[in-house]
Design an enzyme around this catalytic site. Structure first.
Site, PDB file in Angstrom:
ATOM      1  N   HIS A  27      26.545  65.697  89.776  1.00 17.56           N
ATOM      2  CA  HIS A  27      27.874  65.442  90.327  1.00 17.56           C
ATOM      3  C   HIS A  27      27.809  64.502  91.518  1.00 17.56           C
ATOM      4  CE1 HIS A  27      29.342  69.300  88.268  1.00 17.56           C
ATOM      5  NE2 HIS A  27      29.746  68.248  87.587  1.00 17.56           N
ATOM      6  N   CYS A  28      28.898  63.806  91.725  1.00 18.97           N
ATOM      7  CA  CYS A  28      28.985  62.798  92.788  1.00 18.97           C
ATOM      8  C   CYS A  28      30.030  63.271  93.804  1.00 18.97           C
ATOM      9  CB  CYS A  28      29.402  61.467  92.171  1.00 18.97           C
ATOM     10  SG  CYS A  28      29.647  60.148  93.370  1.00 18.97           S
ATOM     11  N   CYS A  60      35.099  58.843  91.760  1.00 20.39           N
ATOM     12  CA  CYS A  60      34.066  58.690  90.734  1.00 20.39           C
ATOM     13  C   CYS A  60      34.272  59.701  89.611  1.00 20.39           C
ATOM     14  CB  CYS A  60      32.682  58.856  91.348  1.00 20.39           C
ATOM     15  SG  CYS A  60      31.365  58.704  90.134  1.00 20.39           S
ATOM     16  N   HIS A 118      26.151  63.577  82.154  1.00 17.49           N
ATOM     17  CA  HIS A 118      25.215  64.680  82.454  1.00 17.49           C
ATOM     18  C   HIS A 118      24.034  64.633  81.486  1.00 17.49           C
ATOM     19  CE1 HIS A 118      27.218  66.704  85.651  1.00 17.49           C
ATOM     20  NE2 HIS A 118      28.236  67.167  84.945  1.00 17.49           N
ATOM     21  N   HIS A 178      32.302  62.226  81.221  1.00 20.55           N
ATOM     22  CA  HIS A 178      31.667  62.965  82.322  1.00 20.55           C
ATOM     23  C   HIS A 178      30.473  63.778  81.791  1.00 20.55           C
ATOM     24  CE1 HIS A 178      31.791  65.480  86.094  1.00 20.55           C
ATOM     25  NE2 HIS A 178      31.328  66.405  85.260  1.00 20.55           N
ATOM     26  N   GLU A 179      30.705  64.502  80.696  1.00 20.26           N
ATOM     27  CA  GLU A 179      29.640  65.353  80.146  1.00 20.26           C
ATOM     28  C   GLU A 179      28.514  64.505  79.555  1.00 20.26           C
ATOM     29  OE1 GLU A 179      29.578  68.406  80.841  1.00 20.26           O
ATOM     30  OE2 GLU A 179      31.636  68.696  81.492  1.00 20.26           O
ATOM     31  N   CYS A 214      31.449  55.449  89.919  1.00 18.58           N
ATOM     32  CA  CYS A 214      31.195  54.655  91.127  1.00 18.58           C
ATOM     33  C   CYS A 214      29.967  53.762  90.866  1.00 18.58           C
ATOM     34  CB  CYS A 214      30.960  55.558  92.338  1.00 18.58           C
ATOM     35  SG  CYS A 214      29.387  56.436  92.300  1.00 18.58           S
ATOM     36  N   CYS A 271      26.615  55.696  90.590  1.00 16.76           N
ATOM     37  CA  CYS A 271      26.447  56.455  89.346  1.00 16.76           C
ATOM     38  C   CYS A 271      26.291  55.502  88.160  1.00 16.76           C
ATOM     39  CB  CYS A 271      27.623  57.402  89.126  1.00 16.76           C
ATOM     40  SG  CYS A 271      27.622  58.795  90.268  1.00 16.76           S
TER      41      CYS A 271
END
Lengths: 453, 194
Positions: B155-156, B161, B149, B145-146, B180, B183
Site C-alpha cells: 500500500h501507498c 495513488c 499486489h 489495485h489487487e 503514483c 508505485c
C-alpha cells in the site's frame, strides 16, 4: 512511521487464521509484523525486540491476553497494547482498559475501524515518544545536576538552585561574563512548578531604551511609527512561566521605574495602551556588574535592587575554582564528541595539566570554546596540548636552560608560576605539591614574582 | 518488486456467481485499456466452488482466492494458457473472512489470481439507485489495485495513488485511477498501457 523505521507490530493469537489475516494485512501496509500463537512466545519476542504495538487475543490457552498484558506492561512499559476479543464482553474491555490497554476491538474487525484504530495508536505512540524526548531534553538541558562542578563553591550554587527553584522567589544571579548565569536561570526554571510554561529571556543590554520598553511591556497598534499591530511583551509571554532579565545592570533609569512598577503590581501596560494586563510571572535577573556599588553611585534604583535581590546566587569565576576545570573540560569534550559522532575521545595528561594551568579569564565560555575548537581542529580521539588554543609556555614564561635536573625543575616551576599568574595555590595544585613545598622551592631557586603580575 | 512477486503476462477474467455478463465485459474492456497485457473473458463452463463465512451471509474470501489460484495454475501451462497468466475472479456476493467483516478484493503477492467482489461496489448496497457504469469503474480499479499486489506492490500513503488503502467506496472514489510515479516505477515495464 518512516521508511527507514517501519512500525513494528506483534500479533498474539492462538488461531492461525487471525495471525495470517492480520499479518498479511499489516504487511501490505508496510508494517513489520511478528505473529505468535502464545503468550510465552510473545514474552520471549518482546524481550529480544522492540515493538510499537501489540494486538493480544483475550482467550488463549495457558496465559490469557489480560495476564499477558500485565506482564508486558512490566517488560515493555512503552508498548501500546490493543486487546482483541471475539466476545464483546464489557467486563473484559473495562479490565483491559483499566490495566492500561490503549483500546480494544471486537472480532470480526471492520477494516475501516481497525485501520483507524491502528493509525490512532501510531499517533498516540509518536506523541508519547515526542513528549518523553522533550521532557528528557528539558531535564538534560538544565537541572541543578547539569551545572557541572565539584568544587565547594559550585556545590553551594547547586544547593541554592535546588532550594530556591521550587519556590516563586525572585533570584538575582551574579558573576563575571562567561560563568554560566543563563544556565543557572534555566536550571531554576526547569526545577520550578512553572517548567511546563515558557522561560522568556530578555537580553536587556542589547536593546536600545525604546525597543527594550516595547519588548518588555508590548505595545498597542499605532503606539509609535511602525507599530502596525499590537504586540505582546515579554512579561505577557512569560505568563505562567519565568522571565529571565539578563544584563539587568544595563537598564536605563526610565525602564528601571517601569520594571519596578511591573514587579510590584504584577500587571503590565503596553506602550501606547491604558489598560493594565495582569500576568503571572517569576523573575530571574542576572548581571556581571556590582549592583550594590551602582546603587551607591546612584546608577541603579535601590528599591528595584531590593526587589530583585531576594535570593542572590553568585557564580565564582573559573580561576577561583580550579577543581572544576577538569570535570567541565570532560563534560564539554563528551558533548562535542557526541555532536560530531566521535567515540572514546579523551585528553592527554599534558593537555589536562595545560587546561588546569590556564587562568581562563573568559571563564566557562572560554573553556567551552577551547574544547570545541580542539575537537574540531585537533586530532581526536586524543586531545593533546597542541590541540588547545594556548600552551604551557604561552605568556612569556621563562625557557628551561641547562641540562641538570635542578635546572629543569627550576624552569618547570617558573613556567607553571607564570601560567598561573603566580597563584601559589593553583601552581602547587598543578605541580602536585603542597604550598609549603612550593614556597621552599621558590626560595631555593630564587624565583621572583615579576612586577607586572 | 519483491523476489516472490509475479510479473503478469496476461489476464483471464471470469465471473464467480451471478455476475451480469455486460458488467464482466465492461470490466474487461476498462482494465484492458489501463494495462499493457492481453485480457480475455473466460467462458462460463463450470462453477467456482465457494464457501460461506461461518454464521454470516458472505463468501469466505480466503477460500475463494485459494480456489482461483488453484485454477490459475492450469491457465499458466501451455497449450491451455501462458506462463504468468493471472486469473481475475469477479464475485457477485459480499466477501469477508473470520477476522474481517468484508473485503472489496483479495490477492497475494506473487499469487496467480485476484478476486474482487462487486457487492459493496454497487450503489444498491447502500440503498441507492443502480449505476452499472459506476460499479464497473470501481470494480476495474479494484482489479488493478489487487493486480499490483500480485506484482509485488504494497500500500501507498499518497492520497491520489491507486495503491492507497481503501476500506470504503468513498475512499475508492477519492483515490483516483492512476498509480503514483513511485508505485508505477515499481510495476513490471509491460504492466501499464502506453
Amino acid at each position: 512511521m518512516t521508511a527507514a523505521e517501519p512500525f513494528r507490530i506483534l500479533v498474539v493469537d492462538d488461531e492461525t487464521i487471525v495471525r495470517e489475516s492480520l499479518g498479511g494485512w499489516f504487511r501490505e501496509d508496510g508494517c513489520k509484523v511478528d505473529c505468535v500463537p502464545s503468550s510465552r512466545e510473545a514474552l520471549r519476542l518482546v524481550a529480544e525486540n522492540r515493538y510499537d504495538l501489540a494486538l493480544l487475543d483475550v482467550k488463549m490457552p495457558g496465559m490469557d491476553g489480560l495476564e499477558l498484558q500485565a506482564r508486558l506492561a512490566e517488560a515493555a512499559p512503552d508498548l501500546t497494547i490493543i486487546i482483541m476479543t471475539a466476545y464483546a464482553s464489557v467486563d473484559t474491555a473495562v479490565r483491559a482498559l483499566k490495566q492500561g490497554a490503549y483500546d480494544y476491538i471486537v472480532k470480526p474487525f471492520d477494516p475501516d475501524d481497525l485501520s483507524h484504530l491502528v493509525r490512532r495508536a501510531q499517533e498516540h505512540r509518536s506523541l508519547r515518544s515526542e513528549n518523553r524526548r522533550l521532557r528528557e531534553s528539558l531535564e538534560a538541558v538544565a537541572t541543578p545536576e547539569s551545572i557541572v562542578g565539584t568544587s565547594p563553591q559550585m556545590r553551594r550554587v547547586q544547593e541554592l538552585i535546588a532550594s530556591v527553584a521550587p519556590t516563586d522567589a525572585t533570584v538575582l544571579v551574579t558573576g563575571k561574563s562567561g560563568t554560566g548565569k543563563e544556565l543557572v536561570a534555566k536550571a531554576i526554571h526547569a526545577g520550578s512548578p512553572r517548567r511546563l510554561n515558557a522561560l522568556v529571556t530578555v537580553h536587556c543590554g542589547a536593546l536600545a531604551e525604546g525597543v527594550l520598553e516595547s519588548e518588555l511591556f508590548g505595545h498597542e497598534k499605532g503606539a509609535f511609527t511602525g507599530a502596525a499591530y499590537h504586540h505582546k511583551g515579554k512579561f505577557e509571554q512569560a505568563d505562567g512561566g519565568t522571565i529571565f532579565l539578563d544584563e539587568i545592570g544595563e537598564v536605563s533609569p526610565r525602564v528601571q521605574v517601569e520594571l519596578l512598577r511591573v514587579l510590584e503590581e504584577k500587571t503590565v501596560t503596553r506602550v501606547g495602551g491604558k489598560q493594565p494586563v495582569p500576568t503571572d510571572f517569576r523573575v530571574v535577573a542576572a548581571t556581571n556588574r556590582d549592583l550594590e556599588s551602582m546603587v551607591k553611585e546612584g546608577k541603579f534604583r535601590e528599591d528595584l535592587w531590593w526587589r530583585l535581590n531576594v535570593v542572590t546566587i553568585l557564580i565564582p569565576p573559573l580561576s577561583d575554582r580550579p577543581d572544576d576545570i577538569e570535570p567541565l573540560a570532560r563534560h564539554f569534550l563528551d558533548r562535542f564528541a557526541r555532536q560530531m559522532n566521535l567515540k572514546d575521545v579523551s585528553f592527554s595528561p599534558e593537555a589536562i595539566v595545560a587546561l588546569k594551568a590556564h587562568p581562563w579569564p573568559g571563564n566557562v565560555r572560554e573553556l567551552q570554546n577551547a574544547i570545541e575548537r580542539a575537537v574540531v581542529l585537533g586530532k581526536p580521539p586524543v586531545i593533546r596540548m597542541d590541540d588547545l588554543p594556548f600552551s604551557v609556555t604561552h605568556g612569556g614564561a621563562p625557557r628551561i636552560t641547562g641540562r641538570k635536573l635542578e635546572d629543569v625543575e627550576r624552569g618547570h616551576i617558573a613556567a607553571v608560576l607564570s601560567e598561573t599568574n603566580w597563584n601559589i595555590t593553583r601552581a602547587a595544585d598543578v605541580l602536585g605539591v603542597d604550598r609549603g613545598t612550593l614556597y621552599n622551592k621558590i626560595q631555593r631557586y630564587k624565583l621572583e614574582r615579576p612586577a607586572s603580575v | 518488486m519483491s523476489p516472490s512477486a509475479l510479473s503478469p503476462s496476461a489476464l483471464a477474467f471470469r465471473a464467480v456467481g451471478a455476475i451480469a455478463q455486460p458488467l464482466l465485459r465492461d470490466v474487461v474492456t476498462r482494465v484492458s485499456r489501463m494495462v499493457g497485457l492481453p485480457c480475455r473473458a473466460l467462458a462460463l463452463d463450470d462453477e467456482v466452488r465457494t464457501a460461506s463465512v461461518v454464521g454470516r451471509k458472505q463468501w469466505d474470501a480466503d477460500r475463494l482466492l485459494a480456489e482461483l489460484e488453484m485454477r490459475a495454475e492450469a491457465l499458466a501451462v501451455p497449450p491451455i494458457g501462458a506462463p504468468g497468466t493471472v486469473l481475475v475472479g469477479l464475485a457477485a456476493e459480499d466477501m469477508g473472512n473470520a477476522i474481517f467483516t468484508h473485503f472489496f478484493g483479495r490477492a497475494r503477492i506473487g499469487g496467480g489470481a485476484v478476486v474482487v467482489s462487486v457487492a459493496r461496489l454497487s450503489p444498491t448496497f447502500y440503498g441507492m439507485p443502480d449505476d452499472p457504469d459506476l460499479t464497473a469503474r470501481r470494480a476495474s480499479l479494484e482489479v488493478l489495485h489487487e493486480l499490483a499486489h500480485v506484482a509485488g506492490l504494497r500500500h501507498c500513503t499518497l492520497p491520489n495513488c491507486l495503491m492507497r488503502l481503501a476500506h470504503n467506496v468513498e475512499a475508492i472514489d477519492l483515490r483516483g485511477g492512476a498509480f503514483c510515479a513511485e508505485c508505477a516505477s515499481r510495476l513490471p515495464r509491460h504492466f501499464l498501457a502506453g
